[in-house]
Design a protein around this motif. Structure first.
Motif: not given
Ligand code: NAP
Length: 256
Positions: A127-128, A140-141, A185, A131, A180, A135, A182-183
């Motif tokens: 996830a790190e 979506e990332r 994911i 981010q 996640l 997008p 907000r990122s």
């Protein structure tokens, strides 16, 4: 998210469900980093799949190892877009036998460490990395897929540690997806039933027959490619998030 052109990190990627997932993603135009401890199988898979797959020896329970694997993915392919957690162990062990406590605490801890803590270690570090991605559609990332088991819901006698670890994996999807979001994911879980991987090759025929007897339809073991197809669908279907999907042909495990 389209699979084409993306980079997936797949733990347990040298064997069974992970291997089938690596093959599926590569067939659909992705690159894959194969995270595993099985160097022989990893090297063999890397050679078979050409420049699209890269193997790294990495223990999913080790923070520094997983950090190195993420850096390796960036170095080889430039991003981490998809993470699939398939590394796992399923050592059985009863809580008690006639003499008293049967499963040593260390064995319980090891199963939780590989299956649950290893999944969290890879999820958090993937996830790190994700981010930072640009997008795509819907913002979506990245997509993270974890592997639980039907034992998360109906663990058998002798599966206390395994079922507890997989229950933890299943419970992780929703809070992780909520946080996640907000990122950009997504986090999903697949809970497989009985899938014919090397895990089954060591079982006596009677045990395989008994397990197959608990499957409703189609009455056979699942195929690793069927897991891989579901993982591929989860990547492509942006509206799947925060949920556990059973892939078990309606099997419900008996107590033993
Ligand atoms: P598998 O063929 O045994 O593959 C698992 C791979 O993970 C192996 O290559 C193993 O390496 C590797 N691994 C183990 N510990 C690791 C660690 N600490 N760090 C990195 N890699 C590690 O198993 P599978 O059947 O594909 O299962 C994949 C996942 O699905 C597991 O989590 C399992 O619990 C789950 N699952 C499987 C089934 C099924 O029917 N097959 C059903 C429900 C759930 P080594 O061989 O060197 O240990």
């Amino acid at each position: 998210m389209d699979i084409q052109g993306k980079t997936a990190v797949v733990t347990g990627g040298a064997s069974g469900l992970g291997r089938a997932t690596v093959e599926h993603f590569i067939q659909h135009g992705a690159n894959a980093v194969v995270i595993d401890l099985n160097d022989t199988a990893g090297a063999e898979l890397e050679a078979a799949l050409g420049g699209k797959a890269a193997y790294i020896n990495c223990n999913v329970t080790d923070e520094a190892d997983v950090s190195k694997a993420m850096a390796f993915a960036f170095e080889r392919f430039g991003s981490v877009d998809i993470a699939v957690n398939c590394a796992g162990i399923a050592t059985p062990g009863k809580i008690l036998d006639r003499e008293g406590r049967h499963t040593a605490l260390a064995q319980f801890q090891k199963i939780i460490a590989v299956n649950l803590i290893g999944t969290y270690n890879v999820l958090s570090q993937a996830a790190e990395a994700m981010q930072a991605n640009d997008p795509g559609a819907d913002g979506e990332r990245g997509v993270i897929i974890n592997t639980a088991s039907v034992a998360a819901f109906e663990g058998q006698i002798g599966q206390a540690a395994y079922a507890a670890s997989k229950g933890g994996v299943a419970s992780l999807a929703l809070p992780a997806a909520r946080e996640l979001a907000r990122s950009g994911i997504r986090v999903m879980t697949i809970a497989p039933g009985f899938i014919h991987t090397p895990l089954f090759d060591g079982l006596p025929e009677a045990a395989v027959e008994s397990l197959t007897g608990q499957v409703v339809f189609p009455k056979r073991l699942g195929k690793p490619a069927e897991y891989a197809k579901l993982a591929g669908h989860i990547v492509e279907n942006t509206y799947l998030n925060g949920e556990t999907i059973r892939m078990d042909a309606a099997a419900r495990m008996a107590p033993k």
